[in-house]
Design an enzyme around this catalytic site. Structure first.
Site, mmCIF file in Angstrom:
data_model
loop_
_atom_site.group_PDB
_atom_site.id
_atom_site.type_symbol
_atom_site.label_atom_id
_atom_site.label_comp_id
_atom_site.label_asym_id
_atom_site.label_seq_id
_atom_site.Cartn_x
_atom_site.Cartn_y
_atom_site.Cartn_z
ATOM 1 N N GLY A 276 0.786 -1.228 0.000
ATOM 2 C CA GLY A 276 0.000 0.000 0.000
ATOM 3 C C GLY A 276 0.812 1.269 0.000
ATOM 4 N N GLU A 318 4.776 -6.195 0.730
ATOM 5 C CA GLU A 318 4.224 -6.486 -0.592
ATOM 6 C C GLU A 318 4.012 -5.221 -1.426
ATOM 7 O OE1 GLU A 318 0.664 -8.418 0.569
ATOM 8 O OE2 GLU A 318 1.656 -10.210 1.308
ATOM 9 N N PRO A 319 5.079 -4.545 -1.821
ATOM 10 C CA PRO A 319 4.893 -3.370 -2.692
ATOM 11 C C PRO A 319 4.497 -3.789 -4.092
ATOM 12 C CG PRO A 319 7.221 -3.874 -2.470
ATOM 13 C CD PRO A 319 6.487 -4.828 -1.556
ATOM 14 N N TYR A 366 -12.335 5.551 -8.854
ATOM 15 C CA TYR A 366 -11.869 6.000 -7.543
ATOM 16 C C TYR A 366 -11.822 7.511 -7.384
ATOM 17 C CZ TYR A 366 -9.980 1.217 -7.396
ATOM 18 O OH TYR A 366 -9.820 -0.142 -7.442
ATOM 19 N N CYS A 393 -18.300 6.576 -24.770
ATOM 20 C CA CYS A 393 -19.637 7.162 -24.696
ATOM 21 C C CYS A 393 -20.100 7.215 -23.236
ATOM 22 C CB CYS A 393 -20.596 6.330 -25.546
ATOM 23 S SG CYS A 393 -22.186 7.129 -25.782
ATOM 24 N N GLU A 394 -19.401 7.998 -22.439
ATOM 25 C CA GLU A 394 -19.670 8.166 -21.011
ATOM 26 C C GLU A 394 -19.267 9.573 -20.586
ATOM 27 O OE1 GLU A 394 -20.968 6.181 -18.706
ATOM 28 O OE2 GLU A 394 -21.170 4.362 -19.928
#
Length: 477
Positions: A276, A318-319, A366, A393-394
């Protein structure tokens, strides 16, 4: 507050840009923390990466394309390896993974953390030995677990009572004693610049420390002849810029380790503190180098162990994003530019590029922030508040929400968005039937394709509505 269903950015036409976004004195300047080490602007104004001109890369490989600085990737992997030694560094494959990347990691002395059968398959295809793999997840199938055990997987992180039973059964069928680690929910949540250390247990991952579920998981594992409990694991969040959250998580994890010794008379040898670690997506982000993170985290663990009268366990981290993220930028070609009036008499340029949410869903998903720069040339024009949008198309198809780009950006220009090495290709889709871009690695001026560009033939290959063979044969397949 519920987000607008059309996207987090829908209806923000009056936005003048966030407070942290400052109007640049030089719109051509690159902020070093945002870019891979070997990215620079040449005298003629075009970006170069590891000696290669982005205009030549666009000509050869097309756009959009993920452009990866191989030397930078290797350097970041080594930096974590060296800073945290003798801890074990597992690269989180979910950030970005390929056969070639897996081989780089082996060469640089890292192990690999996989979370699905697909990631396991890539690791094994690359020749990663099972004893250098750890298998995460919250719902691995019997087939996935069996393949992992057949490969000699070093550790399986168990996440529920059901999984403990499933792993034990699969191991017993093979006549082996599988090493496992319990994923513990420690009641700490850390994201970006903040952490909260109260409950935060309403999530799918882990076994709760506060409720006693973690203790019960240990009891069940110890009662299973086909399982060997070797440690504990926690993961507290993502985009973490300091170690305050890790301090509380480590204290609670080590407290659990101590209580297990008291209850069961066991000395678990390993503690995995997860990953993280944050990177810089914009100038508001201030990531810490691995050496600073390692020194702080090591001091936290040593202090807590001394207070509990315990030996320091073997640590793992855990990178993923912190290694892959800064190594890569996405190269786009501008197709249209639209000048839009905002509230208060200000204006914003909507710069539409030939990619979008299919190659970077993080902005829409996010509300993530990114930066961008004009890549194919420099400009003498003044900066203008801009939004880089995609071709889908958004309304929420936004790549970069707010950035100052030169006022003369025009169709045919190349735009580069840094910090796209983690999760962008991993989470890419074929929305609107758009083929996914290639990943191109550059080193010493030479470029090679790690993952080729998808084609429309790739999309048609899985469509059963066509006559047999109707999609044709794919060039280069």
């Amino acid at each position: 507050m519920r987000a607008h269903e059309a996207g987090a950015l829908h209806g923000q036409a009056g936005d003048h840009g966030p407070a942290w976004l400052q109007r640049p004195e030089d719109v051509n300047a690159l902020v070093p923390v945002l870019w891979a080490d070997n990215v620079s602007r040449a005298e003629d104004g075009a970006l170069r990466v590891a000696g290669a001109d982005v205009r030549a890369l666009a000509q050869e490989f097309g756009t959009p394309a993920y452009i990866l600085d191989e030397e930078d990737f290797r350097n970041r992997a080594r930096a974590f390896r060296d800073a945290f030694a003798p801890a074990t560094v597992y690269y989180a494959a979910k950030a970005f993974f390929s056969v070639t990347v897996a081989r780089w990691l082996l060469e640089e002395g890292l192990n690999v953390d996989v979370s699905t059968g697909g990631e396991l398959a890539v690791a094994l295809a690359a020749g990663v030995p099972g004893d250098r793999l750890v298998f995460h997840g919250n719902n691995r199938s019997v087939g996935e677990l069996g393949r992992a055990m057949d490969a000699g997987i070093a550790r399986i992180v168990v996440d529920s009572y059901d999984e403990i039973e499933r792993v034990a059964r699969v191991a017993a069928e093979r006549g082996i004693r599988q090493r496992v680690i319990v994923r513990v929910t420690v009641g700490v949540e850390a994201h970006t610049h903040e952490f909260i250390a109260t409950a935060h247990e309403d999530q799918k991952f882990g076994l709760s420390l506060a409720s006693g579920a973690a203790h019960e998981a240990v009891r069940r594992i110890l009662a299973a002849p086909s399982l060997e409990l070797v440690g504990l694991h926690s993961h507290i969040g993502s985009q973490i810029f300091d170690t305050a959250g890790f301090e509380i998580a480590a204290r609670r994890m080590l407290g659990l380790l101590h209580s297990l010794r008291q209850e069961h008379g066991i000395e678990l040898p390993e503690v995995d503190l997860g990953g993280g670690f944050g990177i810089a997506y914009t100038t508001q982000d201030d990531p810490q180098p691995p050496a600073v993170l390692a020194k702080s985290m090591r001091a936290i663990v040593e202090r807590e162990c001394a207070a509990l009268g315990m030996d320091v366990p073997h640590l793992s981290i855990e990178p993923g994003r912190a290694i892959a993220g800064p190594t890569t930028f996405t190269l786009y070609e501008v197709g249209t530019v639209k000048d839009v009036a905002l509230d208060g008499g200000r204006r914003r340029a909507y710069v539409a590029v030939d990619g979008g949410m299919s190659d970077n869903i993080r902005t829409a998903l996010y509300d993530a922030s990114y930066s961008a720069t004009l890549a194919s040339r420099s400009s003498d024009a003044g900066p203008v508040l801009s939004r880089v949008v995609g071709k889908h198309c958004e309304s929420g198809d936004v790549v970069v929400k707010d950035e100052y780009l030169p006022a003369d950006v025009r169709p045919g220009d190349l735009i580069a968005v840094p910090g796209t090495g983690a999760y962008c290709r991993s989470m890419a889709s074929n929305y609107n039937h758009v083929p996914r871009p290639p990943v191109v690695a550059v080193r010493d001026g030479a470029a090679r394709v790690l993952i080729r560009r998808e084609t429309e033939q790739d999309l048609l290959r899985f469509d059963t509505g066509l006559p047999s063979g109707g999609a044709g044969t794919e060039e280069g397949a």
